[in-house]
Scaffold this motif. Sequence first.
Motif: not given
Length: 204
Positions: A84-87, A109-110, A113, A162, A168-170
Amino acid sequence: MGNRRTYGPNREDPVRGYADAAMEFPRLLALLLLVLDWTQPGLSSPLRPICDLRVLNHFIQEARDAEGAMKSCREGCGLSQSVTVPQTTVDFDVWEKKNAQEQAQEVQTGLWLLQQSLNTLQTSVTNTAMHSHIDNTIRNLLSINAVLRSLNIQEFTPPANATDLEGTWRVSLATDLLQVHVNFLRGKVHLLLSSAQACKPDVS
């Protein structure tokens, strides 16, 4: 429509990786600026030394180096699982409506992650040369967190899960992860540091 910017793929030619000694320079510079900031609050400079964005720019360059090295890696360089990563897209209308604490929370938060994802990558990669880049990248993230703490930004409490986080997206490719890392530093981290209240000329 809102003023929206995406910090997209880096199209520059991969930059040759630094030697180990050169890789230490940004962290040493960050440490030096922190020491100056904490021990000499009466410096006559119009801005606090820790607000010098050259430190972040060094970290961005090293992140690009890691991304370039990963694109050239042919064996032992993959992720063992999706992460999981931040936009990284920045909608400036939305960003500017957030208060400083909300912006800091989003950036922290980013960064958290990214650190979790890079730890996963570190255990997945068997390529020795890439291990050096990944280790360096993780250390740089820790240095950025130290910079945030020096600017009196509220301590971050990691979430329990998370997957429940918004924005977020993967990703399942190591190259995508490192590209997100570059773009997050260039985008939201840079925005936060460049507008931090503690970095304004009238704040001592």
